[in-house]
Write a protein that holds these residues in place. Structure first.
Motif, PDB file in Angstrom:
ATOM      1  N   HIS A  26      28.872  -0.130   1.945  1.00 44.44           N
ATOM      2  CA  HIS A  26      27.930  -1.115   1.001  1.00 44.44           C
ATOM      3  C   HIS A  26      27.308  -0.249   0.145  1.00 44.44           C
ATOM      4  CE1 HIS A  26      29.320  -3.602   4.605  1.00 44.44           C
ATOM      5  NE2 HIS A  26      29.424  -4.542   3.660  1.00 44.44           N
ATOM      6  N   THR A  75      28.842  -7.808   5.851  1.00 45.95           N
ATOM      7  CA  THR A  75      27.739  -7.825   4.739  1.00 45.95           C
ATOM      8  C   THR A  75      26.945  -6.558   4.753  1.00 45.95           C
ATOM      9  OG1 THR A  75      26.454  -9.218   6.432  1.00 45.95           O
ATOM     10  CG2 THR A  75      27.868 -10.446   4.690  1.00 45.95           C
ATOM     11  N   ASP A  84      24.652  -5.519  -0.067  1.00 47.61           N
ATOM     12  CA  ASP A  84      25.196  -5.685  -1.522  1.00 47.61           C
ATOM     13  C   ASP A  84      23.960  -6.464  -2.036  1.00 47.61           C
ATOM     14  OD1 ASP A  84      26.187  -6.227  -4.011  1.00 47.61           O
ATOM     15  OD2 ASP A  84      28.213  -6.720  -3.262  1.00 47.61           O
ATOM     16  N   ASP A 130      23.778  -7.792  -5.088  1.00 50.39           N
ATOM     17  CA  ASP A 130      24.333  -8.725  -6.136  1.00 50.39           C
ATOM     18  C   ASP A 130      24.831  -9.703  -5.236  1.00 50.39           C
ATOM     19  OD1 ASP A 130      23.764  -7.085  -8.171  1.00 50.39           O
ATOM     20  OD2 ASP A 130      25.471  -5.987  -7.996  1.00 50.39           O
ATOM     21  N   ALA A 131      25.077  -9.685  -3.899  1.00 51.37           N
ATOM     22  CA  ALA A 131      25.733 -10.703  -3.054  1.00 51.37           C
ATOM     23  C   ALA A 131      24.675 -11.740  -2.503  1.00 51.37           C
ATOM     24  CB  ALA A 131      26.777 -10.505  -2.098  1.00 51.37           C
TER      25      ALA A 131
END
Length: 282
Positions: free
Chosen positions: A58, A89, A118, A120-121
């Motif tokens: 990640h 994740t 992440d 951006d997620a």
């Protein structure tokens, strides 16, 4: 003069790591990021953070906890990483930063446990009672050159001060003129001197880049970090950052210091808490 960009700046060059073998990275601790001959803790955190970002699947640091074991010095270093867990994740890893004496003896400087994800997620839902710090406009806040004697009078010398663009809230800069407030607060505008915009990795530097709150408590001298935990909450928007440091309790020669970092879009993008030692003389 053109401003530096992410990936092409002094900060990026000085936090570069070279993979020697799986999980093992060579690095060089740059002399420009020193304070009182010791390498700044936030710079070290960013350097190790870059190695972990390469080792883990990640891309972004979410939670990084560092224990500072011995003072680092400019020169070669080796970072060893280990992937502890990989999820959908988030992933978790550890890292150690070591240096070597002239006779080859290994000295561990820093040990880190980190969770990466992440940014951006992440969902956009925000529910908070936190508010950006009230700081006067940048042009009304003094920088290092405003201190009596200029940058040379800044505790720790000029090397680190020359690499950052720091302007302190006058209400928390009394220590610089011999009139500390006694409130244990430091606030200011922060950026990198070459104009590089902030990103998640540079936030690891930012949380440990301002003068310590001990100065506004009327104390002076080196304030070494024992442990620091940084939480990166959002990818910062371009523009200057606002940083607020507070301490509520100094006891037994130790203080805690809480940091909040806000971006130009009024979002809380990073938080940190550290335990530091202080010299109990004025």
């Amino acid at each position: 003069m053109a401003l530096a960009t992410i990936g092409n700046s002094e900060f990026d060059r000085d936090t570069a790591v070279v993979r020697r073998a799986p999980g093992v990275y060579d690095a060089h601790l740059a002399a420009g990021w020193t304070i009182a001959q010791a390498v700044n803790g936030g710079y070290l955190l960013a350097l190790v953070g870059r190695a972990l970002g390469d080792a883990l699947p990640h891309p972004d640091p979410s939670s990084v906890t560092a224990h500072y074991l011995t003072a680092s010095v400019p020169g070669p270093a080796v970072i060893r990483t280990e992937v502890v867990r990989t999820g959908r994740t988030m992933s978790t890893g550890t890292a150690t930063l070591v240096q070597f004496t002239e006779d080859g003896t290994e000295i561990e400087r820093l040990r880190v446990l980190a969770a990466y994800g992440d940014l951006d997620a992440l969902p956009d839902d925000v529910r908070t009672s936190a508010k950006p710090p009230a700081i006067p406009p940048r042009e009304h806040c003094p920088g290092p050159d405003s201190a009596p004697g200029g940058r040379a009078s800044v505790p720790g010398g000029t090397s680190f001060a020359e690499r950052i663009a720091l302007r302190l809230d006058p209400a928390t800069a009394g220590w610089a003129v011999g009139a500390p407030s006694g409130k244990g607060e430091i606030r200011g505008w922060f950026g990198l001197a070459d104009g590089r915009e902030p990103d998640p990795l540079s936030l690891l530097l930012t949380v440990d880049a301002l003068p310590p709150t001990a100065f506004e408590l009327g104390l002076s001298g080196w304030v070494p970090t024992v442990e620091l935990t940084a939480h990166v909450r959002r990818r910062p928007a371009p523009g200057p950052l606002r940083v607020a440091l507070t301490t509520r309790n100094l006891a037994g020669g130790f203080l805690e210091e809480d940091a909040e970092v806000w971006d130009s879009a009024d979002r809380l993008v990073a938080q940190a808490r550290q335990l530091a030692r202080v010299r109990l003389t004025g």
